[in-house]
Design a protein around this motif. Structure first.
Motif, mmCIF file in Angstrom:
data_model
loop_
_atom_site.group_PDB
_atom_site.id
_atom_site.type_symbol
_atom_site.label_atom_id
_atom_site.label_comp_id
_atom_site.label_asym_id
_atom_site.label_seq_id
_atom_site.Cartn_x
_atom_site.Cartn_y
_atom_site.Cartn_z
ATOM 1 N N LEU A 232 0.833 -1.199 0.000
ATOM 2 C CA LEU A 232 0.000 0.000 0.000
ATOM 3 C C LEU A 232 0.872 1.255 0.000
ATOM 4 O O LEU A 232 0.634 2.183 -0.777
ATOM 5 N N SER A 233 1.880 1.268 0.837
ATOM 6 C CA SER A 233 2.791 2.418 0.896
ATOM 7 C C SER A 233 3.441 2.661 -0.460
ATOM 8 O O SER A 233 3.530 3.805 -0.920
ATOM 9 N N ASP A 234 3.888 1.602 -1.103
ATOM 10 C CA ASP A 234 4.504 1.739 -2.428
ATOM 11 C C ASP A 234 3.520 2.322 -3.435
ATOM 12 O O ASP A 234 3.891 3.172 -4.259
ATOM 13 N N GLU A 235 2.272 1.882 -3.394
ATOM 14 C CA GLU A 235 1.255 2.378 -4.316
ATOM 15 C C GLU A 235 0.950 3.855 -4.066
ATOM 16 O O GLU A 235 0.906 4.661 -5.001
ATOM 17 N N VAL A 236 0.735 4.209 -2.802
ATOM 18 C CA VAL A 236 0.415 5.595 -2.444
ATOM 19 C C VAL A 236 1.582 6.507 -2.824
ATOM 20 O O VAL A 236 1.401 7.544 -3.463
ATOM 21 N N HIS A 237 2.787 6.102 -2.451
ATOM 22 C CA HIS A 237 3.985 6.897 -2.720
ATOM 23 C C HIS A 237 4.242 7.022 -4.224
ATOM 24 O O HIS A 237 4.519 8.110 -4.725
ATOM 25 N N GLY A 238 4.135 5.917 -4.942
ATOM 26 C CA GLY A 238 4.423 5.916 -6.377
ATOM 27 C C GLY A 238 3.492 6.821 -7.162
ATOM 28 O O GLY A 238 3.933 7.593 -8.030
ATOM 29 N N ARG A 239 2.201 6.754 -6.864
ATOM 30 C CA ARG A 239 1.241 7.611 -7.560
ATOM 31 C C ARG A 239 1.494 9.082 -7.229
ATOM 32 O O ARG A 239 1.464 9.941 -8.111
ATOM 33 N N PHE A 240 1.767 9.369 -5.961
ATOM 34 C CA PHE A 240 2.041 10.738 -5.535
ATOM 35 C C PHE A 240 3.314 11.260 -6.197
ATOM 36 O O PHE A 240 3.351 12.383 -6.708
ATOM 37 N N GLU A 241 4.340 10.432 -6.250
ATOM 38 C CA GLU A 241 5.610 10.816 -6.888
ATOM 39 C C GLU A 241 5.394 11.171 -8.356
ATOM 40 O O GLU A 241 5.921 12.174 -8.847
ATOM 41 N N ARG A 242 4.609 10.356 -9.060
ATOM 42 C CA ARG A 242 4.357 10.621 -10.477
ATOM 43 C C ARG A 242 3.605 11.942 -10.676
ATOM 44 O O ARG A 242 3.906 12.700 -11.589
ATOM 45 N N GLU A 243 2.636 12.212 -9.822
ATOM 46 C CA GLU A 243 1.870 13.459 -9.929
ATOM 47 C C GLU A 243 2.741 14.676 -9.603
ATOM 48 O O GLU A 243 2.663 15.697 -10.279
ATOM 49 N N LEU A 244 3.563 14.569 -8.557
ATOM 50 C CA LEU A 244 4.439 15.691 -8.195
ATOM 51 C C LEU A 244 5.478 15.957 -9.277
ATOM 52 O O LEU A 244 5.881 17.107 -9.487
ATOM 53 N N ALA A 245 5.889 14.910 -9.974
ATOM 54 C CA ALA A 245 6.917 15.053 -11.013
ATOM 55 C C ALA A 245 6.468 16.013 -12.114
ATOM 56 O O ALA A 245 7.316 16.648 -12.752
ATOM 57 N N THR A 246 5.174 16.157 -12.303
ATOM 58 C CA THR A 246 4.692 17.107 -13.311
ATOM 59 C C THR A 246 5.025 18.548 -12.921
ATOM 60 O O THR A 246 4.972 19.440 -13.748
ATOM 61 N N HIS A 247 5.387 18.753 -11.662
ATOM 62 C CA HIS A 247 5.803 20.073 -11.166
ATOM 63 C C HIS A 247 7.295 20.078 -10.796
ATOM 64 O O HIS A 247 7.754 21.000 -10.112
ATOM 65 N N ASP A 248 8.014 19.040 -11.218
ATOM 66 C CA ASP A 248 9.448 18.916 -10.952
ATOM 67 C C ASP A 248 9.767 18.921 -9.456
ATOM 68 O O ASP A 248 10.730 19.546 -9.003
ATOM 69 N N VAL A 249 8.930 18.226 -8.675
ATOM 70 C CA VAL A 249 9.114 18.105 -7.232
ATOM 71 C C VAL A 249 9.023 16.630 -6.862
ATOM 72 O O VAL A 249 8.182 15.906 -7.403
ATOM 73 N N THR A 250 9.871 16.186 -5.938
ATOM 74 C CA THR A 250 9.812 14.816 -5.433
ATOM 75 C C THR A 250 8.996 14.785 -4.143
ATOM 76 O O THR A 250 8.730 15.827 -3.537
ATOM 77 N N VAL A 251 8.637 13.589 -3.706
ATOM 78 C CA VAL A 251 7.908 13.456 -2.442
ATOM 79 C C VAL A 251 8.767 13.996 -1.300
ATOM 80 O O VAL A 251 8.266 14.701 -0.422
ATOM 81 N N ALA A 252 10.055 13.693 -1.305
ATOM 82 C CA ALA A 252 10.944 14.185 -0.239
ATOM 83 C C ALA A 252 10.982 15.714 -0.231
ATOM 84 O O ALA A 252 10.936 16.344 0.837
ATOM 85 N N GLN A 253 11.057 16.326 -1.409
ATOM 86 C CA GLN A 253 11.055 17.785 -1.481
ATOM 87 C C GLN A 253 9.712 18.344 -1.011
ATOM 88 O O GLN A 253 9.655 19.371 -0.337
#
Length: 150
Positions: free
Chosen positions: A18-39
């Motif tokens: 579940l964590s991988d799924e939540v994180h992965g989808r969020f990471e892909r969406e943030l990438a459209t703004h050139d931001v990572t989950v950590a950032q």
């Protein structure tokens, strides 16, 4: 013959999935703004005023201050954050969002909210609150070395 539990019998396996799924989808969406989950974690922490120095951010999001410093360096390079002298302490630098950072964070919050709704929207408020409470209690027990089953 003894029976051993299988991979899918372990709650830890499902939590990681579940964590991988939540994180992965969020990471892909943030990438459209050139931001990572950590950032994102640094940006939202500073934006909300939960922390204002590298050390405080590190403590708040529970990662190494060196890692936070590198994240801040990347955010500065992207024009989203700056370090400014702390008027209360000559030895401290405050983390502040630039105008571009302040403009971007609300859009990133919308992405975070949509991501949560995607994965947890089928839970009613009480279920979601219980799940969050249980997870927090388990994390706190692990951090304290007490564990829920010890």
């Amino acid at each position: 013959m003894t029976s051993t539990s299988g991979l899918q019998d372990h709650l830890g396996y499902w939590l990681r999935r579940l964590s991988d799924e939540v994180h992965g989808r969020f990471e892909r969406e943030l990438a459209t703004h050139d931001v990572t989950v950590a950032q994102w974690t640094v940006l939202i922490t500073v934006h909300r005023g939960d922390a204002s120095t590298t050390r405080e951010v590190a403590r708040y999001i529970d990662i190494d201050s060196g890692a936070v410093s590198r994240l801040v360096d990347r955010l500065i390079a992207k024009g989203l954050m700056a370090r400014e002298p702390d008027p209360a302490s000559r030895r401290s630098l405050l983390l502040v969002l630039t105008p571009a950072g302040r403009d971007l964070v609300p859009r990133l919050v919308e992405i975070a909210d949509r991501n949560d709704a995607h994965f947890f929207g089928d839970l009613d408020t009480a279920q979601r609150d219980r799940l969050q409470t249980w997870i927090r209690e388990l994390v706190e027990a692990a951090e304290n070395g007490t564990g829920a089953g010890t």
